[in-house]
Scaffold this motif. Sequence first.
Motif, PDB file in Angstrom:
ATOM      1  N   SER A  82       0.835  -1.203   0.000  1.00  0.00           N
ATOM      2  CA  SER A  82       0.000   0.000   0.000  1.00  0.00           C
ATOM      3  C   SER A  82       0.869   1.253   0.000  1.00  0.00           C
ATOM      4  O   SER A  82       1.223   1.779   1.059  1.00  0.00           O
ATOM      5  CB  SER A  82      -0.913   0.003   1.236  1.00  0.00           C
ATOM      6  OG  SER A  82      -1.605   1.232   1.342  1.00  0.00           O
ATOM      7  N   VAL A  84      -0.098   4.129  -0.625  1.00  0.00           N
ATOM      8  CA  VAL A  84      -0.856   5.266  -0.081  1.00  0.00           C
ATOM      9  C   VAL A  84      -0.792   5.338   1.433  1.00  0.00           C
ATOM     10  O   VAL A  84      -1.021   6.392   2.028  1.00  0.00           O
ATOM     11  CB  VAL A  84      -2.333   5.258  -0.558  1.00  0.00           C
ATOM     12  CG1 VAL A  84      -2.425   5.481  -2.053  1.00  0.00           C
ATOM     13  CG2 VAL A  84      -3.045   3.986  -0.141  1.00  0.00           C
ATOM     14  N   THR A  85      -0.466   4.211   2.090  1.00  0.00           N
ATOM     15  CA  THR A  85      -0.296   4.235   3.547  1.00  0.00           C
ATOM     16  C   THR A  85       1.144   3.935   3.949  1.00  0.00           C
ATOM     17  O   THR A  85       1.480   4.015   5.140  1.00  0.00           O
ATOM     18  CB  THR A  85      -1.214   3.198   4.232  1.00  0.00           C
ATOM     19  OG1 THR A  85      -0.842   1.885   3.791  1.00  0.00           O
ATOM     20  CG2 THR A  85      -2.671   3.454   3.909  1.00  0.00           C
ATOM     21  N   SER A  87       2.596   1.022   3.851  1.00  0.00           N
ATOM     22  CA  SER A  87       2.668  -0.236   4.597  1.00  0.00           C
ATOM     23  C   SER A  87       2.750  -1.438   3.659  1.00  0.00           C
ATOM     24  O   SER A  87       2.248  -1.395   2.531  1.00  0.00           O
ATOM     25  CB  SER A  87       1.445  -0.386   5.510  1.00  0.00           C
ATOM     26  OG  SER A  87       0.259  -0.419   4.738  1.00  0.00           O
ATOM     27  N   VAL A 125      -7.496  -4.107   1.064  1.00  0.00           N
ATOM     28  CA  VAL A 125      -6.769  -4.572   2.241  1.00  0.00           C
ATOM     29  C   VAL A 125      -6.947  -6.082   2.333  1.00  0.00           C
ATOM     30  O   VAL A 125      -7.898  -6.644   1.779  1.00  0.00           O
ATOM     31  CB  VAL A 125      -7.270  -3.882   3.530  1.00  0.00           C
ATOM     32  CG1 VAL A 125      -6.888  -2.403   3.535  1.00  0.00           C
ATOM     33  CG2 VAL A 125      -8.784  -4.046   3.696  1.00  0.00           C
ATOM     34  N   CYS A 171     -12.488   3.565   6.427  1.00  0.00           N
ATOM     35  CA  CYS A 171     -12.154   4.523   5.368  1.00  0.00           C
ATOM     36  C   CYS A 171     -11.353   3.849   4.265  1.00  0.00           C
ATOM     37  O   CYS A 171     -10.835   2.744   4.429  1.00  0.00           O
ATOM     38  CB  CYS A 171     -11.344   5.699   5.929  1.00  0.00           C
ATOM     39  SG  CYS A 171      -9.695   5.238   6.517  1.00  0.00           S
ATOM     40  N   ILE A 173      -8.249   4.991   1.246  1.00  0.00           N
ATOM     41  CA  ILE A 173      -7.182   5.980   1.087  1.00  0.00           C
ATOM     42  C   ILE A 173      -6.939   6.220  -0.389  1.00  0.00           C
ATOM     43  O   ILE A 173      -6.654   5.288  -1.150  1.00  0.00           O
ATOM     44  CB  ILE A 173      -5.845   5.505   1.718  1.00  0.00           C
ATOM     45  CG1 ILE A 173      -6.091   4.831   3.082  1.00  0.00           C
ATOM     46  CG2 ILE A 173      -4.869   6.660   1.830  1.00  0.00           C
ATOM     47  CD1 ILE A 173      -6.529   5.727   4.188  1.00  0.00           C
ATOM     48  N   ILE A 178      -8.501  11.115   2.167  1.00  0.00           N
ATOM     49  CA  ILE A 178      -9.072   9.969   2.879  1.00  0.00           C
ATOM     50  C   ILE A 178     -10.572   9.957   2.582  1.00  0.00           C
ATOM     51  O   ILE A 178     -11.239  10.995   2.673  1.00  0.00           O
ATOM     52  CB  ILE A 178      -8.817  10.071   4.390  1.00  0.00           C
ATOM     53  CG1 ILE A 178      -7.308   9.955   4.670  1.00  0.00           C
ATOM     54  CG2 ILE A 178      -9.581   9.002   5.151  1.00  0.00           C
ATOM     55  CD1 ILE A 178      -6.931  10.213   6.111  1.00  0.00           C
ATOM     56  N   ARG A 204      -9.385   1.644  10.477  1.00  0.00           N
ATOM     57  CA  ARG A 204      -8.064   1.943   9.945  1.00  0.00           C
ATOM     58  C   ARG A 204      -7.481   3.140  10.699  1.00  0.00           C
ATOM     59  O   ARG A 204      -8.222   4.072  11.062  1.00  0.00           O
ATOM     60  CB  ARG A 204      -8.141   2.230   8.441  1.00  0.00           C
ATOM     61  CG  ARG A 204      -8.755   1.075   7.652  1.00  0.00           C
ATOM     62  CD  ARG A 204      -8.565   1.244   6.165  1.00  0.00           C
ATOM     63  NE  ARG A 204      -7.195   0.932   5.756  1.00  0.00           N
ATOM     64  CZ  ARG A 204      -6.719   1.124   4.526  1.00  0.00           C
ATOM     65  NH1 ARG A 204      -7.497   1.660   3.597  1.00  0.00           N
ATOM     66  NH2 ARG A 204      -5.468   0.808   4.225  1.00  0.00           N
ATOM     67  N   GLN A 206      -5.910   5.687   9.826  1.00  0.00           N
ATOM     68  CA  GLN A 206      -5.998   7.002   9.184  1.00  0.00           C
ATOM     69  C   GLN A 206      -7.302   7.734   9.527  1.00  0.00           C
ATOM     70  O   GLN A 206      -7.346   8.965   9.513  1.00  0.00           O
ATOM     71  CB  GLN A 206      -5.888   6.858   7.650  1.00  0.00           C
ATOM     72  CG  GLN A 206      -4.523   6.407   7.160  1.00  0.00           C
ATOM     73  CD  GLN A 206      -4.303   4.906   7.319  1.00  0.00           C
ATOM     74  OE1 GLN A 206      -5.240   4.153   7.608  1.00  0.00           O
ATOM     75  NE2 GLN A 206      -3.069   4.479   7.144  1.00  0.00           N
ATOM     76  N   GLU A 316      -2.744  -1.532  -3.017  1.00  0.00           N
ATOM     77  CA  GLU A 316      -3.568  -0.364  -2.696  1.00  0.00           C
ATOM     78  C   GLU A 316      -2.825   0.881  -3.188  1.00  0.00           C
ATOM     79  O   GLU A 316      -2.155   1.585  -2.431  1.00  0.00           O
ATOM     80  CB  GLU A 316      -3.829  -0.281  -1.195  1.00  0.00           C
ATOM     81  CG  GLU A 316      -4.875   0.767  -0.829  1.00  0.00           C
ATOM     82  CD  GLU A 316      -5.125   0.852   0.668  1.00  0.00           C
ATOM     83  OE1 GLU A 316      -6.237   1.262   1.048  1.00  0.00           O
ATOM     84  OE2 GLU A 316      -4.213   0.530   1.457  1.00  0.00           O
ATOM     85  N   THR A 322       1.583   7.304  -7.153  1.00  0.00           N
ATOM     86  CA  THR A 322       1.830   6.661  -5.847  1.00  0.00           C
ATOM     87  C   THR A 322       3.165   5.911  -5.869  1.00  0.00           C
ATOM     88  O   THR A 322       3.181   4.693  -5.751  1.00  0.00           O
ATOM     89  CB  THR A 322       0.688   5.690  -5.474  1.00  0.00           C
ATOM     90  OG1 THR A 322       0.511   4.714  -6.514  1.00  0.00           O
ATOM     91  CG2 THR A 322      -0.622   6.399  -5.264  1.00  0.00           C
TER      92      THR A 322
END
Length: 639
Positions: A82, A84-85, A87, A125, A171, A173, A178, A204, A206, A316, A322
């Motif tokens: 991901s 965007v996070t 992770s 996810v 949520c 992302i 968000i 989540r 965020q 993600e 990204t």
Amino acid sequence: MVEPTSSRYAEVYARWKADPQAFWAQAASDIEWVAQPRTVFDPDLGVYGRWFVGGVCNTCYNAVDRHVAAGRGGQVALIHDSPVTGSKSSLTYSELLAEVRTLGAILRDMGVEKGDRVVIYMPMVLEAVIGMLACARIGAVHSVVFGGFAAKELAARIDDAAPKVILAASCGIEPNRIVPYKPLLDAAIEMAEAKPTACLILQRPQLHGTLMAGRDFDWSERRAVAAGEGRGVDCAPMGATDPLYVLYTSGTTGKPKGVVRDTGGHMVALRWTMENLYGLKTGDVFWTASDVGWVVGHSYIVYGPLLMGCTSVVYEGKPVGTPDPGAFWRMIEKYKVAALFTAPTALRAIKKEDPEGTYLKGHDLSSLRTLFLAGERADPDTVKWAEATLNVPVVDHWWQTETGWAIAGNPVGLGLLPVKLGSPTVPMPGYDLQIVDEAAKPLPAGTMGSIVIKLPLPPGCLPTLWHQDERFAESYLAEFPGYYKTSDAGFVDEDGYVFVMGRTDDIINVAGHRLSTGGMEEVLASHPDVAECAVIGVKDSLKGEVPCGFVVLKAGERRAPDVIEKELVELVRERIGPVAAFKLALTVPRLPKTRSGKILRGTMKKIADSDPWTAPATIDDPGALEDITIILKRRGFGS
């Protein structure tokens, strides 16, 4: 004519055609059955017949348990990346089995039994995949709704599916924002007449959602308790004809159309494609850059790779932004991806931002064997760019939400056939594809017509719509008796290659001539300054309809747009001829698309024709329609 080939395709297709039941019985031997089917196909059941009647099986067992039982529990099953996070995580097959057993127990605690529906409203996810598999494990029918879908659209799906439980995240992302899911879910439940008894919410970090007492439960808390107690459930025995999931087609109006996927035929078909169409083997890393909310995600992020014992990547992120146009190349290198499956839109986005492939430099893509494209027509210019950039076979293939797997493709596992740009190649075994006129009479090679499939549809295709047998027959089977209507138009050439030129409503009638907008798009896309394009037919009092082309130019310094527009008009005139009556090319900053990357040609046409229109619930960026409206008004179109 195509060159001679060493592909086994012709032999395999002929074997299917000679004895379809023997062909699919052999394919079914790759699935583990609790009880063997009484019959391979029963023509007297369902709307047009049913596959593997009497068979007892379980999809989750075949996708997860059997690999652990075979001693491969330590192999990575799922990779989550991901950007965007920031992770990354993964689950081995043994870890995935533990998670699915635990969530199955939680769903049972919430009162979910075999045959009950569970709506899944989640982003990309791992919990979304675990949720789908847990439903399959206990015999619940899952219905995944694309995360972030508008409350009204979600409510319509809740009413149709009548879920006992909803699995949701707090949520989603996006690269620059968000998206709060929980308020959308709350609004949808408020609107819906069918009320779930419980919601399991993945909070989540965020953005946390507010849980409603008595209805909403925290996913992590419930999981921790169940796992701590060592609770889990075994696989429920399922009939092969029992439903596995319901997936609602995007952009529907009125009552949504819920495509039903059955349990046995779905497994048999997907397992066959993994080896024979995609050329993958157990242990390979397969990355489908889509979303679990779409059919591509169901078939080739979740079920297909896991049935084959592959490692599947859950991404993600986006192809660009990204953080840059090198995102896909980073993923391939990092995870040693053997095959990538994405939409032509994704490649066009990368090509627009990085036409010279600068971001590819420094990445080791030696693991990549094949790039697969589907979801929309793959224009030859994009295919050629991808081939030159990646130096691997680029395989276009064509299918629909309704079919669940490829109607036509180039079967890598059977040996690649020579590529013809603009064609997804040939029909797959199971599909007796024909081109017919309005009276359902077959047309000769090279003649444009409606693409239909002779009944019965093969295993894995929809047997019906959810609780709407009559609507299924009326929508898909009535217009061409004995055939399934694809609603696509095209032709088959003298070598048997299929050319899908667009939806039947994308064939425009210019002064009595039936012309393909897809053919014109092919010409526009070949211009060196064009990143992507779309052609629609707009009303014309003299000719009935005339084509209008919308083009997005590649990034960087370009000549004046009006100069390029004139060149494009000349190019279509030169390649297709004056009969196309192509006189209008408009440069636009972006094209309106769904979140799955499909261009909203129908909405663009309504704007141009001054017909009433609304932004579809599936739209990715509503501002793109505003751009189209303003530009068309400047040229005298639209109200």
